[in-house]
Scaffold this active site. Structure first.
Site, PDB file in Angstrom:
ATOM      1  N   SER A 133       0.888  -1.186   0.000  1.00 43.91           N
ATOM      2  CA  SER A 133       0.000   0.000   0.000  1.00 43.91           C
ATOM      3  C   SER A 133       0.911   1.217   0.000  1.00 43.91           C
ATOM      4  O   SER A 133       2.093   1.123   0.337  1.00 43.91           O
ATOM      5  CB  SER A 133      -0.835  -0.025   1.287  1.00 43.91           C
ATOM      6  OG  SER A 133      -1.490   1.208   1.488  1.00 43.91           O
ATOM      7  N   TYR A 146      -1.972  -0.539  10.532  1.00 43.27           N
ATOM      8  CA  TYR A 146      -1.943  -0.862   9.096  1.00 43.27           C
ATOM      9  C   TYR A 146      -0.626  -0.382   8.472  1.00 43.27           C
ATOM     10  O   TYR A 146       0.012  -1.115   7.709  1.00 43.27           O
ATOM     11  CB  TYR A 146      -3.150  -0.200   8.432  1.00 43.27           C
ATOM     12  CG  TYR A 146      -3.365  -0.549   6.974  1.00 43.27           C
ATOM     13  CD1 TYR A 146      -3.786  -1.819   6.588  1.00 43.27           C
ATOM     14  CD2 TYR A 146      -3.172   0.411   5.979  1.00 43.27           C
ATOM     15  CE1 TYR A 146      -4.010  -2.123   5.249  1.00 43.27           C
ATOM     16  CE2 TYR A 146      -3.405   0.112   4.641  1.00 43.27           C
ATOM     17  CZ  TYR A 146      -3.821  -1.157   4.281  1.00 43.27           C
ATOM     18  OH  TYR A 146      -4.035  -1.455   2.955  1.00 43.27           O
TER      19      TYR A 146
HETATM   20  P1  NAP Z   1     -11.224  -5.935  -0.100  1.00 41.34           P
HETATM   21  O1  NAP Z   1     -12.121  -5.658  -1.250  1.00 41.34           O
HETATM   22  O2  NAP Z   1     -11.685  -5.673   1.301  1.00 41.34           O
HETATM   23  O3  NAP Z   1     -10.731  -7.447  -0.230  1.00 41.34           O
HETATM   24  C1  NAP Z   1      -9.893  -8.027   0.731  1.00 41.34           C
HETATM   25  C2  NAP Z   1      -9.605  -9.441   0.281  1.00 41.34           C
HETATM   26  O4  NAP Z   1      -8.749 -10.054   1.255  1.00 41.34           O
HETATM   27  C3  NAP Z   1     -10.870 -10.259   0.185  1.00 41.34           C
HETATM   28  O5  NAP Z   1     -10.786 -11.112  -0.916  1.00 41.34           O
HETATM   29  C4  NAP Z   1     -10.850 -11.047   1.487  1.00 41.34           C
HETATM   30  O6  NAP Z   1     -11.532 -12.257   1.312  1.00 41.34           O
HETATM   31  C5  NAP Z   1      -9.359 -11.262   1.702  1.00 41.34           C
HETATM   32  N1  NAP Z   1      -9.011 -11.487   3.088  1.00 41.34           N
HETATM   33  C6  NAP Z   1      -9.149 -10.614   4.115  1.00 41.34           C
HETATM   34  N2  NAP Z   1      -8.728 -11.190   5.242  1.00 41.34           N
HETATM   35  C7  NAP Z   1      -8.323 -12.450   4.923  1.00 41.34           C
HETATM   36  C8  NAP Z   1      -7.794 -13.531   5.650  1.00 41.34           C
HETATM   37  N3  NAP Z   1      -7.593 -13.462   6.976  1.00 41.34           N
HETATM   38  N4  NAP Z   1      -7.475 -14.664   4.990  1.00 41.34           N
HETATM   39  C9  NAP Z   1      -7.683 -14.776   3.663  1.00 41.34           C
HETATM   40  N5  NAP Z   1      -8.172 -13.778   2.906  1.00 41.34           N
HETATM   41  C10 NAP Z   1      -8.504 -12.631   3.546  1.00 41.34           C
HETATM   42  O7  NAP Z   1      -9.885  -5.134  -0.195  1.00 41.34           O
HETATM   43  P2  NAP Z   1      -8.965  -4.737  -1.427  1.00 41.34           P
HETATM   44  O8  NAP Z   1      -9.052  -3.280  -1.550  1.00 41.34           O
HETATM   45  O9  NAP Z   1      -9.216  -5.595  -2.595  1.00 41.34           O
HETATM   46  O10 NAP Z   1      -7.553  -5.067  -0.775  1.00 41.34           O
HETATM   47  C11 NAP Z   1      -6.660  -6.029  -1.298  1.00 41.34           C
HETATM   48  C12 NAP Z   1      -5.266  -5.696  -0.802  1.00 41.34           C
HETATM   49  O11 NAP Z   1      -4.908  -4.406  -1.285  1.00 41.34           O
HETATM   50  C13 NAP Z   1      -5.124  -5.650   0.719  1.00 41.34           C
HETATM   51  O12 NAP Z   1      -3.885  -6.186   1.088  1.00 41.34           O
HETATM   52  C14 NAP Z   1      -5.168  -4.167   1.015  1.00 41.34           C
HETATM   53  O13 NAP Z   1      -4.489  -3.854   2.214  1.00 41.34           O
HETATM   54  C15 NAP Z   1      -4.455  -3.615  -0.204  1.00 41.34           C
HETATM   55  N6  NAP Z   1      -4.730  -2.207  -0.490  1.00 41.34           N
HETATM   56  C16 NAP Z   1      -6.007  -1.782  -0.772  1.00 41.34           C
HETATM   57  C17 NAP Z   1      -6.215  -0.422  -1.026  1.00 41.34           C
HETATM   58  C18 NAP Z   1      -7.587   0.139  -1.302  1.00 41.34           C
HETATM   59  O14 NAP Z   1      -7.761   1.374  -1.265  1.00 41.34           O
HETATM   60  N7  NAP Z   1      -8.563  -0.653  -1.662  1.00 41.34           N
HETATM   61  C19 NAP Z   1      -5.146   0.476  -0.992  1.00 41.34           C
HETATM   62  C20 NAP Z   1      -3.874  -0.013  -0.708  1.00 41.34           C
HETATM   63  C21 NAP Z   1      -3.681  -1.365  -0.464  1.00 41.34           C
HETATM   64  P3  NAP Z   1     -12.413 -12.929   2.480  1.00 41.34           P
HETATM   65  O15 NAP Z   1     -13.115 -11.812   3.191  1.00 41.34           O
HETATM   66  O16 NAP Z   1     -13.291 -13.874   1.774  1.00 41.34           O
HETATM   67  O17 NAP Z   1     -11.429 -13.640   3.330  1.00 41.34           O
END
Ligand code: NAP
Length: 249
Positions: A133, A146
């Protein structure tokens, strides 16, 4: 890949399946994983396997990766994407929130990487992409756990990249800014609640900090991941690649 059912993970799974990869999506919610897998099979004719796995649970990770290797063969690519965070001031960050944030984002990355690395080293070929991130590159108010976890992911990435540099395995981090997924929608709702403003006003506040004035899309993050998995990125290892609309250059 972990967290492949929705958001950035589903977009990465799509990008890899479209390029002909056999993909395994892991996460905690089997229904979401299965429907993403079915969609990818239908649209790309790809071999897509869905496996339930909580990346913070060492035994579950061991079982899931053993099953994935049995079904799909040894992995060439690992995308550590599962993660999440909750907004809280430092003093409101209790031990439970701290431990959960580190476990899902950082320890999960360690556990999953440990499961695939031996096979990659034996093959002399592999790609590990960690979804960090911009919170791995700078601090954000009310995101101490985080930021600590994502800085940790970047440290792991850099150290492992040096260990594997002569062994055919690259290890990189992609650093999205606010990306249009459930996670960013939660951030908008938090701002709305904290400032007592509407959702639209909260989104406008969030976008003010982004030079391009818009959220990044999951497909844009997925494109960067796919490039880091492609043959022509083989000299790229140990980097932190911001995909953040200019927020971090
Ligand atoms: P999201 O839509 O909330 O999706 C999170 C994903 O992680 C889901 O598929 C969830 O699946 C899975 N997950 C969460 N906890 C888990 C666990 N304990 N074991 C296995 N799977 C787990 O979020 P996203 O935005 O796509 O985020 C994906 C990644 O990008 C994360 O690492 C996040 O920190 C990073 N990121 C996101 C943003 C943003 O603005 N969206 C910015 C920077 C970085 P289940 O709930 O089914 O387990």
């Amino acid at each position: 890949m972990t967290g492949g059912g929705r958001g950035i993970g589903a977009a990465v799974a799509d990008a890899l399946a479209r390029r002909g990869a056999a993909v395994t999506v892991m996460g905690r919610t089997m229904g979401t994983l299965e429907s993403t897998a079915a969609d990818l099979r239908q649209r790309h004719g790809a071999a897509v396997l869905a496996i339930e796995c909580d990346v913070a649970d060492e035994n579950a990770v061991a079982r899931a990766f053993a099953y994935a290797a049995e079904q799909q063969g040894d992995p060439y690519v690992l995308v550590n994407n599962a993660g999440g965070g909750e907004s809280a001031s430092f003093l409101d960050t209790d031990r439970e929130l701290w431990d959960w944030t580190i476990a899902v984002n950082l320890t999960g990355t360690y556990l999953c990487t440990a499961r695939v690395l031996p096979a990659m080293l034996a093959a002399g070929a592999g790609r590990i992409v960690n979804i960090a991130s911009t919170a791995a590159l700078r601090g954000y108010r009310t995101m101490a756990a985080y930021c600590a976890a994502k800085h940790g992911v970047l440290g792991l990435t850099r150290a492992l990249a040096l260990e594997t540099a002569r062994k055919g395995v690259t290890v990189n981090a992609v650093c999205p800014g606010y990306t249009d997924t459930d996670l960013a929608q939660e951030a908008v709702l938090n701002i709305a609640a904290a400032r007592n403003v509407s959702k639209d006003e909260a989104l406008a506040i969030l976008l003010k900090s982004m030079p391009q004035g818009r959220l990044t899309t999951a497909a844009e993050v997925a494109g960067a991941v796919a490039w880091l998995c492609a043959p022509d990125s083989s000299a790229v290892t140990g980097i932190a690649l911001p995909v953040a609309g200019g927020e971090v250059g």
